[in-house]
Design a protein around this motif. Structure first.
Motif, PDB file in Angstrom:
ATOM      1  N   GLU A 146     -15.302 -33.524 -18.168  1.00  7.84           N
ATOM      2  CA  GLU A 146     -14.186 -33.544 -19.057  1.00  7.84           C
ATOM      3  C   GLU A 146     -14.035 -35.006 -19.699  1.00  7.84           C
ATOM      4  OE1 GLU A 146     -13.606 -32.071 -15.932  1.00  7.84           O
ATOM      5  OE2 GLU A 146     -14.073 -30.022 -16.674  1.00  7.84           O
ATOM      6  N   ALA A 147     -14.045 -35.961 -18.281  1.00  2.00           N
ATOM      7  CA  ALA A 147     -13.895 -37.403 -18.845  1.00  2.00           C
ATOM      8  C   ALA A 147     -15.225 -37.838 -19.835  1.00  2.00           C
ATOM      9  CB  ALA A 147     -14.096 -38.248 -17.655  1.00  2.00           C
ATOM     10  N   GLU A 148     -16.309 -37.290 -19.411  1.00  2.00           N
ATOM     11  CA  GLU A 148     -17.645 -37.497 -20.141  1.00  2.00           C
ATOM     12  C   GLU A 148     -17.354 -37.083 -21.760  1.00  2.00           C
ATOM     13  OE1 GLU A 148     -21.157 -35.692 -19.235  1.00  2.00           O
ATOM     14  OE2 GLU A 148     -21.996 -36.892 -20.900  1.00  2.00           O
ATOM     15  N   GLU A 149     -17.005 -35.955 -21.725  1.00  2.00           N
ATOM     16  CA  GLU A 149     -16.763 -35.314 -23.056  1.00  2.00           C
ATOM     17  C   GLU A 149     -15.851 -36.233 -23.763  1.00  2.00           C
ATOM     18  OE1 GLU A 149     -19.163 -33.214 -23.817  1.00  2.00           O
ATOM     19  OE2 GLU A 149     -17.772 -32.905 -25.423  1.00  2.00           O
ATOM     20  N   LEU A 150     -14.843 -36.656 -23.272  1.00  2.00           N
ATOM     21  CA  LEU A 150     -13.786 -37.479 -23.883  1.00  2.00           C
ATOM     22  C   LEU A 150     -14.337 -39.216 -24.191  1.00  2.00           C
ATOM     23  CD1 LEU A 150     -10.488 -37.817 -24.033  1.00  2.00           C
ATOM     24  CD2 LEU A 150     -10.843 -39.507 -21.989  1.00  2.00           C
ATOM     25  N   ILE A 151     -15.174 -39.549 -23.361  1.00  2.00           N
ATOM     26  CA  ILE A 151     -15.802 -40.855 -23.758  1.00  2.00           C
ATOM     27  C   ILE A 151     -16.977 -40.483 -24.833  1.00  2.00           C
ATOM     28  CG2 ILE A 151     -17.549 -42.329 -22.937  1.00  2.00           C
ATOM     29  CD1 ILE A 151     -16.401 -41.873 -20.011  1.00  2.00           C
ATOM     30  N   LEU A 152     -17.600 -39.634 -24.920  1.00  2.00           N
ATOM     31  CA  LEU A 152     -18.438 -39.535 -26.065  1.00  2.00           C
ATOM     32  C   LEU A 152     -18.122 -39.106 -27.207  1.00  2.00           C
ATOM     33  CD1 LEU A 152     -21.876 -37.903 -23.952  1.00  2.00           C
ATOM     34  CD2 LEU A 152     -21.096 -40.133 -24.230  1.00  2.00           C
ATOM     35  N   ASN A 153     -16.959 -38.393 -27.085  1.00  2.00           N
ATOM     36  CA  ASN A 153     -16.146 -38.037 -28.566  1.00  2.00           C
ATOM     37  C   ASN A 153     -15.631 -39.054 -29.039  1.00  2.00           C
ATOM     38  OD1 ASN A 153     -17.079 -35.215 -28.427  1.00  2.00           O
ATOM     39  ND2 ASN A 153     -15.081 -34.745 -27.627  1.00  2.00           N
ATOM     40  N   GLU A 154     -15.178 -40.052 -28.203  1.00  2.00           N
ATOM     41  CA  GLU A 154     -14.349 -41.154 -28.468  1.00  2.00           C
ATOM     42  C   GLU A 154     -15.526 -42.171 -29.243  1.00  2.00           C
ATOM     43  OE1 GLU A 154     -11.615 -41.940 -29.857  1.00  2.00           O
ATOM     44  OE2 GLU A 154     -11.679 -44.379 -29.696  1.00  2.00           O
ATOM     45  N   ASN A 155     -16.680 -42.125 -28.849  1.00  2.00           N
ATOM     46  CA  ASN A 155     -17.705 -43.097 -29.544  1.00  2.00           C
ATOM     47  C   ASN A 155     -17.942 -42.673 -30.807  1.00  2.00           C
ATOM     48  OD1 ASN A 155     -18.200 -44.549 -27.199  1.00  2.00           O
ATOM     49  ND2 ASN A 155     -20.079 -43.390 -26.491  1.00  2.00           N
ATOM     50  N   VAL A 156     -17.912 -41.414 -30.961  1.00  2.00           N
ATOM     51  CA  VAL A 156     -18.183 -41.115 -32.262  1.00  2.00           C
ATOM     52  C   VAL A 156     -16.846 -41.312 -33.234  1.00  2.00           C
ATOM     53  CG1 VAL A 156     -18.620 -39.030 -33.669  1.00  2.00           C
ATOM     54  CG2 VAL A 156     -19.815 -39.211 -31.606  1.00  2.00           C
ATOM     55  N   ASP A 157     -15.662 -40.960 -32.755  1.00  2.00           N
ATOM     56  CA  ASP A 157     -14.717 -40.975 -33.498  1.00  2.00           C
ATOM     57  C   ASP A 157     -14.476 -42.549 -33.894  1.00  2.00           C
ATOM     58  OD1 ASP A 157     -14.152 -38.390 -33.522  1.00  2.00           O
ATOM     59  OD2 ASP A 157     -12.413 -38.545 -31.685  1.00  2.00           O
ATOM     60  N   PHE A 158     -14.453 -43.283 -32.803  1.00  2.00           N
ATOM     61  CA  PHE A 158     -14.569 -44.872 -33.000  1.00  2.00           C
ATOM     62  C   PHE A 158     -15.248 -45.340 -34.110  1.00  2.00           C
ATOM     63  CE2 PHE A 158     -14.855 -49.286 -32.388  1.00  2.00           C
ATOM     64  CZ  PHE A 158     -13.837 -49.820 -32.126  1.00  2.00           C
ATOM     65  N   LEU A 159     -16.703 -45.195 -33.978  1.00  2.00           N
ATOM     66  CA  LEU A 159     -17.519 -45.461 -34.784  1.00  2.00           C
ATOM     67  C   LEU A 159     -17.342 -44.998 -36.317  1.00  2.00           C
ATOM     68  CD1 LEU A 159     -20.636 -45.608 -32.461  1.00  2.00           C
ATOM     69  CD2 LEU A 159     -19.568 -47.568 -33.664  1.00  2.00           C
ATOM     70  N   THR A 160     -17.154 -43.717 -36.399  1.00  2.00           N
ATOM     71  CA  THR A 160     -16.819 -43.039 -37.506  1.00  2.00           C
ATOM     72  C   THR A 160     -15.645 -43.709 -38.399  1.00  2.00           C
ATOM     73  OG1 THR A 160     -17.516 -40.882 -36.685  1.00  2.00           O
ATOM     74  CG2 THR A 160     -16.169 -40.896 -38.720  1.00  2.00           C
ATOM     75  N   ARG A 161     -14.698 -44.256 -37.852  1.00  2.00           N
ATOM     76  CA  ARG A 161     -13.429 -44.988 -38.299  1.00  2.00           C
ATOM     77  C   ARG A 161     -14.049 -46.467 -38.737  1.00  2.00           C
ATOM     78  NH1 ARG A 161     -10.487 -42.849 -33.893  1.00  2.00           N
ATOM     79  NH2 ARG A 161     -10.679 -44.795 -32.646  1.00  2.00           N
ATOM     80  N   GLU A 162     -14.747 -46.907 -37.670  1.00  2.00           N
ATOM     81  CA  GLU A 162     -15.350 -48.262 -38.310  1.00  2.00           C
ATOM     82  C   GLU A 162     -16.348 -48.231 -39.438  1.00  2.00           C
ATOM     83  OE1 GLU A 162     -14.667 -51.306 -37.278  1.00  2.00           O
ATOM     84  OE2 GLU A 162     -16.079 -52.313 -38.509  1.00  2.00           O
ATOM     85  N   ALA A 163     -17.117 -47.052 -39.414  1.00  2.00           N
ATOM     86  CA  ALA A 163     -18.265 -46.779 -40.549  1.00  2.00           C
ATOM     87  C   ALA A 163     -17.397 -46.613 -41.868  1.00  2.00           C
ATOM     88  CB  ALA A 163     -18.996 -45.531 -40.066  1.00  2.00           C
ATOM     89  N   GLN A 164     -16.084 -45.730 -41.740  1.00  2.00           N
ATOM     90  CA  GLN A 164     -15.367 -45.502 -43.249  1.00  2.00           C
ATOM     91  C   GLN A 164     -14.974 -46.951 -43.461  1.00  2.00           C
ATOM     92  OE1 GLN A 164     -12.626 -42.871 -41.897  1.00  2.00           O
ATOM     93  NE2 GLN A 164     -13.695 -41.081 -42.992  1.00  2.00           N
ATOM     94  N   ARG A 165     -14.341 -47.580 -42.668  1.00  2.00           N
ATOM     95  CA  ARG A 165     -13.990 -49.240 -43.017  1.00  2.00           C
ATOM     96  C   ARG A 165     -15.173 -49.894 -43.882  1.00  2.00           C
ATOM     97  NH1 ARG A 165     -10.313 -49.061 -38.758  1.00  2.00           N
ATOM     98  NH2 ARG A 165     -11.871 -49.846 -37.267  1.00  2.00           N
ATOM     99  N   ARG A 166     -16.232 -49.604 -43.197  1.00  2.00           N
ATOM    100  CA  ARG A 166     -17.374 -50.479 -43.799  1.00  2.00           C
ATOM    101  C   ARG A 166     -17.994 -49.885 -44.983  1.00  2.00           C
ATOM    102  NH1 ARG A 166     -20.496 -53.842 -39.261  1.00  2.00           N
ATOM    103  NH2 ARG A 166     -18.883 -54.036 -37.776  1.00  2.00           N
ATOM    104  N   GLY A 167     -17.454 -48.661 -45.429  1.00  2.75           N
ATOM    105  CA  GLY A 167     -18.215 -47.793 -46.266  1.00  2.75           C
ATOM    106  C   GLY A 167     -19.539 -47.206 -46.089  1.00  2.75           C
ATOM    107  N   ILE A 168     -19.815 -46.813 -44.710  1.00  2.00           N
ATOM    108  CA  ILE A 168     -21.133 -46.296 -44.540  1.00  2.00           C
ATOM    109  C   ILE A 168     -20.778 -45.022 -44.011  1.00  2.00           C
ATOM    110  CG2 ILE A 168     -22.995 -46.524 -42.567  1.00  2.00           C
ATOM    111  CD1 ILE A 168     -21.891 -49.426 -42.069  1.00  2.00           C
ATOM    112  N   PRO A 169     -21.641 -43.838 -44.733  1.00  2.00           N
ATOM    113  CA  PRO A 169     -21.449 -42.671 -44.592  1.00  2.00           C
ATOM    114  C   PRO A 169     -21.976 -42.068 -43.024  1.00  2.00           C
ATOM    115  CG  PRO A 169     -22.950 -42.854 -46.222  1.00  2.00           C
ATOM    116  CD  PRO A 169     -22.541 -44.311 -45.852  1.00  2.00           C
TER     117      PRO A 169
END
Ligand SMILES: *Cc1c(COP(=O)(O)O)cnc(C)c1O
Length: 688
Positions: free
Chosen positions: A185-208
């Motif tokens: 469960e913790a691993e799911e949380l970590i790996l999903n947060e990786n994706v969510d965090f970087l998706t937010r950052e990519a959005q800020r930088r205008g990267i799809p």
């Protein structure tokens, strides 16, 4: 045809899986895509043929793929190549990539490992990518630490001016291989947060974000895995097939044609009409000695961008110097504050400038430096009780800049004094020195200057000259002994000598400063142009102790004693940092040999012009080659001719000249001289 470069945040990031899945997704869309591996290590010999594993993988999953360079040992390309007694180079690899698989609609180049994986001792995969300039697909290995790796990779891409076309997440480790202390469960949380965090950052930088691939147990064997991955990248493939590079227009909002139209309507270019401007071409980037135009044309730069780019374009030391400085302190007022870049630059200048020129004033451009030097000369005489010494003398055929004071000392005819006479200060001109650089010195050539200075000594504050080479006023080279006579007479008559080394400084004539040819030290020296290697605008005015002390001795009650000038951007740290790096780069390079070699090549390459009709003179000094025509040339037509010959040369008046970057190689230099010979030849047949 569209090309992309696919790279990873690390080795084993899932690049090959993503590539194979993308190929399949393109296939599903009915698009003809191919994967190309510029360098493949860990190749196997099978049935007498060497096979690249990633390429085999792509093919086995139904895609088209090829490898350009194959090595057996599975390690970094630089080592794999070395172990097989080969040497990889970015320029060879880039040539191969550019020519590879041109018949396909979409080409996916797959890197080796991450961005800084070395190809040889000096060059990395990132250098290859920077050379190819294809939009980049970044495969992020979704595991612990990947946020850091992904952000570092994105920064490295932007640092090299590369455009991210998108990010693909790839889960690379099976759940059971994780830290035993981490629950599923913790691993799911970590790996999903990786994706969510970087998706937010990519959005800020205008990267799809192009996709997110899960962990596939045994990806290669199971067609169902491939189907699943391809389905997850279906949208990505559709997006990429429509991809228009951002840099196409950014930061301008509009198409390339709209940019040219807008430019024509709204932008003033140097010495042009706003209503009927000469045509301009859009430059999108430059590297080495080439300027690259919007339509892909590469032009060898024979001008060093108006003589300043002595190290050419894309020099990593200079770029880094500015980027590092921008991260620390890009600007701060120089009134009451100082900083290492300004002090460091003054340190370097004082060390290399002739004589005792040890008081440095930083200004924004060459013209401003000239203005500053004139104000210094005036204040000097005022402070010492000679306020009547307020007029300047200069040479005909001189060029000192376009601001009013500087312009007043330019050649009165080519400097268009008739237009501005109403506001120009009083000044005197002597004939341009008649004794050429390479002749034996004729002391009579100094007579016109001597007569002028003796006649007006009481009112003259200073005489301003470009030492040895008169640049934009006609590209004339005169005898250094003229400067010795001038130095002697200025001393005798208490007239300051100002050397405008804005064009000649930093090695262009074969000496670091042209005053060295005459072994003289001026009272004030102006430099600019190549000071920053052409990275930023900056100039410096160096004054002798005598001048600095003279100004300082002025009567404070009457506003004397302090030098009255102080531009907003004085000592700008970015420009000073660039200048420090440029001087270091120059002094660490074999610039003397380079300039001497360019001189020889220019002499050889331009000599055929000597006997062509319509040519008045051919002359070469240092890294300056000049063909002077008898009649003024049609700049627009000559320029178009040069562009069609793959070179960037901009003539003025009767003068067609070359001032290439010092790093130029023989072949492009020959292309420059050949183009001039061809143009002159054509002109002598009256067809240019
Ligand atoms: C270019 C030049 C200037 C003017 O410098 P800007 O930076 O264009 O203002 C002054 N003097 C000489 C000799 C030059 O070549």
């Amino acid at each position: 045809m569209k090309s992309f470069f696919l790279t990873g945040t690390d080795t084993d990031a899932g690049k090959t899986a993503a590539t194979a899945a993308l190929l399949k997704a393109f296939q599903t869309l009915g698009l003809d895509a191919v994967a190309i591996k510029p360098v493949q290590t860990g190749c196997l010999e099978r049935n007498g043929r060497i096979e690249a594993p990633d390429t085999v993988f792509c093919r086995e999953s139904g895609g088209q793929a090829e490898a350009l360079k194959c090595f057996r040992i599975p390690c970094s390309p630089h080592l794999a190549a070395r172990l097989e007694a080969e040497k990889l180079s970015v320029s060879d690899l880039a040539d191969m990539c550019e020519k590879a698989a041109l018949q396909h609609e979409i080409r996916l180049f797959e890197g080796a490992g991450g961005l800084y994986v070395p190809l040889n001792e000096q060059e990395s995969v990132l250098d290859l990518m920077a050379r190819l300039k294809y939009p980049v697909i970044l495969v992020v290995a979704n595991r612990l630490g990947c946020i850091n790796h992904a952000l570092l990779s994105l920064d490295a891409l932007s640092y090299r001016g590369l455009e991210p076309a998108g990010i693909i997440f790839c889960r690379t480790t099976p759940p059971e291989e994780n830290d035993p202390g981490t629950s599923p469960e913790a691993e799911e949380l970590i790996l999903n947060e990786n994706v969510d965090f970087l998706t937010r950052e990519a959005q800020r930088r205008g990267i799809p974000v192009l996709g997110n691939l899960p962990w596939y147990p045994d990806f290669s064997a199971k067609a169902s895995c491939m189907e699943d991955a391809a389905a997850r990248l279906a949208q990505a493939a559709a997006l990429l097939s429509q991809y228009i590079p951002q840099s196409n227009t950014a930061p301008f909002r509009g198409t390339p044609q709209e940019l040219l139209d807008f430019d024509r309507t709204h932008l003033w270019h140097p010495y042009t009409s706003a209503m009927k401007p000469l045509p301009v071409r859009e430059a999108i980037c430059a590297d080495g000695t080439s300027i690259i135009l919007r339509n892909g044309t590469r032009l060898v730069d024979g001008m060093s961008s108006w003589w300043c780019r002595v190290h050419g374009y894309g020099n990593q030391h200079l770029i880094r110097a500015i980027q590092q400085q921008a991260g620390k302190l890009s600007h701060v007022m120089f009134g009451g504050l100082t900083h290492a870049p300004a002090a460091g630059l003054a340190q370097r200048l004082i060390k290399i400038l002739p004589g005792n020129l040890d008081h440095i004033f930083f200004a924004d451009s060459g013209s401003v430096a000239v203005e500053v030097s004139m104000k210094m000369a005036l204040q000097y005489h005022q402070s010492l009780g000679h306020p009547q010494k307020s007029v300047f003398a200069a040479l005909r055929s001189a060029y000192h800049g376009d601001t009013i004071g500087a312009m007043s000392l330019c050649d009165p005819v080519t400097g268009m004094h008739s237009l501005f006479e109403a506001i120009l200060p009083r000044r005197y001109f002597a004939e341009s020195p008649s004794c050429p650089f390479h002749a034996s010195y004729d002391p009579a050539s100094f007579a016109p200057m001597e007569t002028l200075l003796r006649k007006h000594a009481d009112e003259l504050a200073a005489v301003m000259v470009e030492p040895v080479v008169q640049g934009a006023g006609g590209m004339r080279f005169y005898h250094p002994d003229y400067l010795r006579d001038l130095r002697r007479l200025c001393d005798e008559l208490n007239i300051l000598l100002i050397a405008d080394e804005i064009a000649t400084g930093f090695g262009r004539t074969g000496r670091l400063f042209a005053c060295e040819w005459a072994d003289i030290v001026p009272d004030i020296l102006c430099c600019g142009k190549a000071l920053t290697g052409g990275m930023m605008t900056l100039s410096a005015v160096a004054a002798s102790r005598k001048v600095a002390e003279g100004i300082s001795s002025g009567d404070a009650r009457h506003g004397g004693g302090v030098f009255m000038h102080g531009p907003t951007f004085m000592g700008n740290p970015l420009a000073c940092a660039a200048a420090c790096a440029s001087i270091d780069e120059l002094l660490a390079s074999p610039w003397q040999e380079r300039v001497a070699h360019i001189e020889k090549q220019l002499r050889r390459g331009l000599s055929p012009c000597r006997n062509m009709p319509g040519v008045a003179d051919v002359r070469v000094l240092g890294a300056i080659g000049v063909v002077e025509m008898e009649q003024p040339v049609d700049v627009e037509r000559w320029q178009a001719f040069f562009v069609s010959h793959g070179v960037w040369i901009r003539p003025f008046g009767k003068t067609v000249y070359l001032m290439p970057p010092f790093i130029i190689q023989d072949e492009p230099l020959m292309q420059l001289t050949n183009a001039i010979c061809a143009a002159v030849n054509k002109a002598s047949d009256n067809v240019l």
